[in-house]
Scaffold this active site. Structure first.
Site, mmCIF file in Angstrom:
data_model
loop_
_atom_site.group_PDB
_atom_site.id
_atom_site.type_symbol
_atom_site.label_atom_id
_atom_site.label_comp_id
_atom_site.label_asym_id
_atom_site.label_seq_id
_atom_site.Cartn_x
_atom_site.Cartn_y
_atom_site.Cartn_z
ATOM 1 N N TRP A 151 30.565 25.574 11.257
ATOM 2 C CA TRP A 151 30.220 26.899 11.556
ATOM 3 C C TRP A 151 31.387 27.598 12.382
ATOM 4 C CZ3 TRP A 151 26.413 30.605 11.452
ATOM 5 C CH2 TRP A 151 26.259 31.537 12.466
ATOM 6 N N MET A 152 31.428 29.059 12.058
ATOM 7 C CA MET A 152 32.089 29.854 13.109
ATOM 8 C C MET A 152 31.493 30.998 13.376
ATOM 9 S SD MET A 152 35.939 31.561 12.211
ATOM 10 C CE MET A 152 35.309 32.655 10.800
ATOM 11 N N ASP A 154 31.882 34.024 16.743
ATOM 12 C CA ASP A 154 33.100 35.009 17.646
ATOM 13 C C ASP A 154 34.359 34.444 17.455
ATOM 14 O OD1 ASP A 154 30.373 35.936 18.191
ATOM 15 O OD2 ASP A 154 30.731 35.583 20.405
ATOM 16 N N TRP A 178 24.978 27.247 13.592
ATOM 17 C CA TRP A 178 25.178 27.465 15.058
ATOM 18 C C TRP A 178 24.772 26.284 15.838
ATOM 19 C CZ3 TRP A 178 23.085 27.339 19.719
ATOM 20 C CH2 TRP A 178 23.750 27.961 20.814
ATOM 21 N N SER A 211 32.476 31.989 24.413
ATOM 22 C CA SER A 211 33.572 32.937 24.079
ATOM 23 C C SER A 211 34.464 32.918 25.610
ATOM 24 C CB SER A 211 33.282 34.063 23.635
ATOM 25 O OG SER A 211 33.075 33.975 22.317
ATOM 26 N N ARG A 270 28.811 36.212 30.644
ATOM 27 C CA ARG A 270 29.521 35.451 29.586
ATOM 28 C C ARG A 270 30.729 36.184 28.725
ATOM 29 N NH1 ARG A 270 24.204 35.504 27.134
ATOM 30 N NH2 ARG A 270 23.884 36.666 25.500
ATOM 31 N N GLU A 324 27.731 41.818 24.864
ATOM 32 C CA GLU A 324 28.467 40.565 24.941
ATOM 33 C C GLU A 324 29.988 40.943 24.436
ATOM 34 O OE1 GLU A 324 25.622 37.213 23.007
ATOM 35 O OE2 GLU A 324 26.440 38.550 21.633
ATOM 36 N N TRP A 411 24.002 38.747 12.871
ATOM 37 C CA TRP A 411 23.182 37.702 13.401
ATOM 38 C C TRP A 411 21.761 37.663 12.799
ATOM 39 C CZ3 TRP A 411 24.493 33.461 15.522
ATOM 40 C CH2 TRP A 411 25.763 33.226 16.342
#
Length: 620
Positions: A151-152, A154, A178, A211, A270, A324, A411
């Site tokens: 999975w990838m 950001d 995820w 991230s 974050r 974000e 998402w």
């Protein structure tokens, strides 16, 4: 005698229910079933990898990795219950000097040990000295970056140093959904051909690795060494805190800072993004206060000690989702000597067509405070497709460039797109600038990075100029490399109200791009583009404001599972995933009425020489 039989039966059932048995042994492995949902795997004869069978419909199993009976790390894997979708490798090399066991707690809620022993994972788990990561996916892009497997989401921690672009990203090496977030790592010398590297940051006692960003500390302000690469990222455990790591080998490996965390808060914060601000002589860091829908701005002399200077965002732009992945940069205004500051803010949900998206604000920054030029209710979008999120730039880029890349998904359905070996891909790299309109407002320009020109093959399909009407004109697209190509065309709509550009295949699957001259809009309709039924949110028509006037210039980049549409001058861009079951082979242009003049229609078949994320790749 009956009493003895009943007692024996009772003892047998008790033995089965509590799982006091050692199950079948695989070669080099010994599996102990300790309960209906609890097992212990002992690695008796270690090899390079333990291959874990994954079923995406299964619940997550929690695995504690024990080295000499001490917990070394914890991960989650959807261990196969009914069938095996794919395998993921657990690297045993770091533990070659110790005895390794995996303490497995499954989420399958089996009633007893006998049922648990039938789970598919136990017959298919195995040891191996290699892992075959060669591509097995029909939809894997050919000229967009993807992880080899797993999975990838950001992109993060991106920097340029000594001729190499480093792209880190949110990565789960133990499944294509995820979880287990680490920093995956790829490198490139040209932004289009990527080499997969080993992950550089993995979960630790402070949590998963969310991230963040990297900078090259040219003046050794942090004391780790001149030109050290310094990363600041979010440690996501019970709370979200900011941590630091540094690299002395050009970003190949990182060492975590012993005094982590460096920034804490009682809020959910974050995705720290930092840069050197020459005017104030300090490092600047922008931190997303996700639920507050604000960006917090910090300064530091040494990358370790941070002071909060200000905040921006409350009441500004789109406020529907969490904020974000910020980025703050100074950009030139086209055709002038002026420069303005741009603050990128990625949000989820709240995008113009549902789910995640990237908005931006233009204004001024004095080293402490960002001031927006526009009224709070104004929202400006970076991209008008559904599949463009977490956009951030490379630090230390050459020639003062501001080159960005995005996660090419949404998402709403990212965990469900029709691939298994990997999810997802990145957008093309893009260079940013600004232009000023008549009322004095500023907007982003977004153009493909010039390195993408190198993708063009030696042969071109030059269709020149021609006129079209309601009946339309069809032209062939290339068949090599699954039809991947770049399309350039100019339009003079003349008497037309709408101009439709249709990409289609023999199965009747099609994506329709439309210039509407009545309301000056550009749209992309993917409702019949191919596979769409994996999510109710995937079929969509996306719209962008197009430049006024009947003359338009369009650049299209078509890969196996995506279409990126760029206005010729960069005034809008639209990124959408598509999953045609056969490549698009025809490009048709038509009008709703009247005539349109098509000029300089050129199709460039694209070639990728050295993309190591997709070539046959046996990991040893």
């Amino acid at each position: 005698m009956n009493v003895k039989r009943n007692l024996a039966a009772l003892l047998f059932l008790l033995w089965m229910s509590v799982g006091l048995c050692a199950a079948q042994n695989q070669e080099g492995l010994k599996v102990h079933y300790l309960g209906a949902n609890h097992s212990l795997i002992q690695v008796v004869s270690p090899r390079k990898y333990l291959l874990l069978p994954v079923e995406e419909a299964a619940s997550e199993a929690t695995i504690h990795v024990l080295v000499n009976n001490k917990v070394e790390r914890t991960l989650t894997v959807r261990l196969a219950m009914n069938r095996v979708d794919y395998w993921v490798p657990f690297d045993l090399a770091p533990y070659e000097t110790g005895k390794v066991s995996l303490d497995v707690h499954t989420g399958n809620s089996r009633a007893n040990v006998r049922d648990a022993m039938e789970d598919a994972c136990w017959s298919d788990i195995c040891l191996s000295d290699t892992f075959d990561a060669s591509n097995s996916e029909a939809f894997r892009p050919l000229f967009h970056h993807t992880p080899r497997y797993g999975w990838m989401n950001d992109p993060n921690g991106m920097f340029y140093k000594d001729g190499v672009y480093h792209l880190c990203f949110q990565y789960n090496p133990y499944g294509s959904m995820w979880g287990n977030l680490s920093w995956g790592h790829s490198t490139s010398t040209d932004l289009v051909n990527w080499k997969a590297e080993e992950p550089v940051l993995v979960p630790d006692g402070l949590g998963m690795i969310f991230s963040g960003s990297c900078v090259v500390d040219k003046e050794n302000t942090a004391g780790f060494g001149k030109d050290a690469v310094v990363a600041i990222y979010t440690s996501a455990g019970a709370s979200q805190i900011q941590s630091l790591a540094y690299s002395l080998d050009n970003g190949r490996t990182f060492k975590t800072y012993e005094n982590n965390p460096i920034i804490t808060s009682d809020k959910e914060c974050r995705d720290p993004n930092m840069f050197w601000h020459a005017e104030s002589g300090r490092w600047i860091l922008v931190l997303a206060a996700a639920l507050e829908r604000e960006m917090w701005i910090y300064s530091s002399p040494d990358l370790k000690n941070w002071k909060k200077e200000s905040s921006f965002g409350r009441g500004y732009g789109c406020q529907e989702g969490v904020w974000e992945c910020p980025d703050l940069m100074q950009l030139p205004v086209r055709g002038t000597d002026e420069k303005k500051w741009v603050l990128i803010c990625n949000i989820n949900p709240g995008g113009p067509f549902g789910g995640s998206a990237a908005q931006y604000f233009v204004g001024d920054f004095d080293g402490k405070t960002f001031t927006c030029d526009t009224k709070p209710e104004v929202t400006k979008w970076m991209d008008y497709g559904k599949d463009h999120y977490a956009t951030v730039s490379w630090s230390n880029a050459p020639d003062d460039r501001h080159t960005v890349i995005a996660w090419m998904s949404n998402w709403q359905y990212a965990n469900n797109v029709p691939t298994k070996q990997y999810r997802s891909a990145n957008s093309l790299p893009r260079d940013l600038g600004l232009y000023k309109v008549g009322d004095g407002d500023y907007y982003l320009t977004t153009v493909p990075a010039p390195e993408t020109l190198a993708l063009r093959g030696k042969k071109t399909m030059d269709y020149g100029a021609f006129s079209v009407g309601k009946n339309g004109v069809a032209k062939k697209l290339p068949v090599a490399n699954n039809g991947i190509c770049e399309v350039n065309l100019e339009l003079d709509a003349r008497t037309a109200g709408k101009v439709n550009i249709t990409l289609s295949n023999p199965k009747g699957e099609q994506t329709v791009l439309t210039y509407n001259l009545t309301d000056n809009s550009f749209g992309m309709d993917r409702t019949r583009s191919g596979l769409t039924d994996f999510s109710k949110d995937f079929p969509a028509i996306t719209l962008a404001p197009a430049p006024q006037g009947r003359k338009q210039h369009l650049r299209l980049f078509i890969d196996r599972c995506s279409i990126e549409a760029f206005d010729g001058e960069g005034r809008f861009v639209m990124t959408n995933l598509v999953f045609p079951t056969e490549p698009y082979t025809t490009l048709s242009i038509s009008t709703d009425k009247g005539r349109c003049r098509v000029g300089n229609l050129t199709v460039y078949p694209l070639e990728v020489e050295n993309n190591l994320t997709i070539k046959k790749n046996i990991v040893k």
